[in-house]
Enzyme design. Sequence first.
Site, short mmCIF file in Angstrom:
data_model
loop_
_atom_site.label_atom_id
_atom_site.label_comp_id
_atom_site.label_asym_id
_atom_site.label_seq_id
_atom_site.Cartn_x
_atom_site.Cartn_y
_atom_site.Cartn_z
CG ASP A 22 -2.33 0.52 0.79
OD1 ASP A 22 -2.39 1.38 0.15
OD2 ASP A 22 -3.12 0.43 1.61
CD GLU A 69 0.57 5.89 -3.79
OE1 GLU A 69 -0.47 5.33 -4.16
OE2 GLU A 69 0.89 5.94 -2.69
CG ASP A 128 -7.84 4.53 -0.98
OD1 ASP A 128 -7.52 3.37 -1.13
OD2 ASP A 128 -7.00 4.85 -0.22
#
Length: 938
Positions: free
Chosen positions: A544, A547, A621
């Site tokens: 998760d 980035e 998300d």
Amino acid sequence: MKRFAFFILFLLVTTKLLAVDAVETLQNGIKVHPKTGAAKTIEINVINSQIIRVQASPQNKIPQVKSLCVLPGLQSNAAFKVTQNASFAQLSTQDITVKISLVSGQISFTDRAGKVLLQETKRTFSPIAVDNDKGYTFQQVFTGIPGEAIYGLGQHQSDDFNYKHKSEDLFQYNTKVSVPFIMSTKNYGILWDNYSQSKYGDPRDYKDLNQFTLFNKNGKQGALTATYTNKGSAAIVRQESAIDYENLTTVKKFPVNFNFNNGAVVWEGSILPNNTDIYKFSLYYAGYTKVWLDGKLVVPERWRTSWNPNTFRFSFPLTKGKRSKIKLEWKPDGGVSYVGLKALSSSPIEKNGNISFWSEMGDKMDYYFVAGKNMDEVISGYRTLTGKASIMPIWAMGFWQSRERYKTQDELLNVVNEYRKRKIPLDNIVLDWSYWPENAWGSHQFDLKRFPDAKGMVDSVHQENAHIMISVWPKFYTTTKHFKQFSDKGWMYMQAVQDSIRDWIGEGYVGSFYDAYNPDAQKLFWKQMKDNLYVKGIDAWWMDASEPNIRDCTDMDYRKKLCGPTALGSSTKYFNAYALMNANAIYNGQREADHNKRVFLLTRSGFAGLQRYSTATWSGDIASRWEDLKAQIPAGLNFAMSGIPFWTMDIGGFCVEKRYGDSQLLFDKTGKETEDLKEWRELNLRWFQFGAFCPLFRSHGQFPYREIYNLAPEGHPVYKSLVYYDELRYRLMPYIYSLAGMAYHKDYTLMRSLAMDYAADQKTYTISDQFLFGSGLMVSPVYNYKARSREVYFPAGNPWYDFYSGKQIEGGRKLSIEAPLERIPLFVPGGAILPVGEVMQYSSEKKADDIEIRVYKGKDGKFSLYEDEGNNYDYEKGAFSTIDFEYLNDQDKLTIHKRKGSFNGMLSNRTFRIVIIGKNNKQEQVVRYNGNEIAIKF
């Protein structure tokens, strides 16, 4: 006269000598020093007969820099020929000719027939220095081909599909995955090898609305009227020359007493442009947002949760000397929220259909031109450069259930047990974040109050013939032992720690992310995972915030400070490839720990080359909204056409409007469906129907819970349809796993735009809401509430069949197709061969010894049934089998060819139930197959 002739001869010889000096032939190409232009040195290298590398530098030599995305040591055996004259040098392979001007350095690429595929025009360099790191900002513009469509660039959320005449900002963020690769319907691609923030198309930033002459709602020049209202408070009216509240810094410009929880804002007035043009607008929004121009609702209501804004782009014509009314209504949805509206005049690059790549920082310009006979060959070239796609374990092709989040091990195990009890197929359960003690993010330890026996939990999942994936972030609280192991070596990004940034958990804790660009830090990251999690039997990894997302909603400059400096250089130069480096850490770490257990990673970000690390990406998300459902279709297609074959999304969307949570509570209390609950169920069902035909099939999101039995009670039409498509996914497993095998062995793409298979039909180029799942299924998702039909385009040159009824439809037309709540429109092209198995509760429950082979008449067809052991890497050593099916339409003949290859556990004998489906008839025949060729005539 003799003197004049001698002078001419002297000039010709001198010119020839100068030309020779300007071109240096290399072992794998040529090096050129143009007389003019931005680049002093250009190197053209042959990778193979269809792939050419171009490097350019304003220096007298090309800097040698290791690529992060292209495989090292690519050796070419392709023959090439170099010719030159006073003006040009030319390098030709069997398939491509590259011509470079010795004056300007501009390059053109042509095919064997001499047709120009791509041609450079403008190239620029300008020096840039960040901290102690130096490099260049640069841009390369190419002339595109009229009529082509451009796909790729990763996964973005503005509902864009064909990037011809469009632009995209390439950086990583939650819901935004940037991959610097494009592919044209004219069968070429460009891989732009740079890791900084980049831009495709127009390189300009959007500007505030004060670029126009502004008038407030009363007609007074100077600004728009902003009216702030709060429940129970007097309205605040301000005159504002910009709508720019897009990050944690700019939101401070809101009125001090503005309450985001109960507030609303309306900006209104008029804008007067300096030029007549079709202007581009960029809306940045969280909360509920609408935009009108000249009284037209140009942006119907859109919503995003307060902490995770989205960007939506639109265009509108404005006329010089004419005021256009503008109105933006915005209602925040709790907490600090964000909104912005900016604009740009149209770009010559976009108008002309040119292709452009701009990068903020690099040592040199470095790109690869990839040609092919079709788009599949172009993607194969991309994977030649960046690595083959691994075959995911077969269980990963099944259904995954996830939730944000299972708070205890009992919650998680009860879900697995409930699926098994109800006989609803399931292969994977996902344990999302915060299974650790509240103050120990990054410890990889379980909170023993909630997970008293993590190893026992994993074992219990395995006993139910399911698998477990666990969330691991590259994030560490400063109080953990793991943080100190990194920080002691200088392998942590420390800006967040120095600034004492606290996250959103409990009282808030200080932490940061490790530097994945450091090879030794990668090894430590995996060791910590192995020692604490892998030893418990965890099957797969959910990476998760890769980035990396250290803090939500910061401005770009501060994001770069938080993400560096890296081991390789400034975060400005190495901004986009973190997820690739992080995936490398786990993939190579696990293969070293257990070389024959298939690795499987799911990451929220990605970059070129991700596929070589057995890694898939999900779309972040996203919101539980119909517009987000629709946007996932082009997002997934462009990601697949960026060369990375495995993609998924949160079926049902992640972030949920409050009204759905309320309706779930009302349902629990009264036993009746509210209108919101009806919409919630329909939204999830339509999303699930779409998700069943994506490369990976995964349900996830915030409350309300997404388990099939929590979405609707047994016997409800929604429940029945959810179970039907889950079971259909497993019935199609022989087909789906064969596609996964093709992704490795033939560089295939599972989720395909219509243009990939029907490029001759240009109407397919802009169809963004239909797609092919393999070449044998055309999927037409329904993305409007209460829609019971939708328009479907049937590509020309093929008859089509309704998957459910077998009814034939002629291609080359658009039709309104019924779409009852329980069914997604699904079609099969003539010539398709579909293997269909039995319903299974998990992917390895039954051997495929009795398969229905559906053959659809109307065209010749082929299909290769691929099988291997499903969970190890023996396929890399040749342990797999294929059975080729070939149908000749004119002869009405199906040939099942001799089986090729073998592997442990392979079926020697099996039953094929052949079903031939034609326009007005269906024929069936049972065949016993022992591996030898069989021909069946109908």
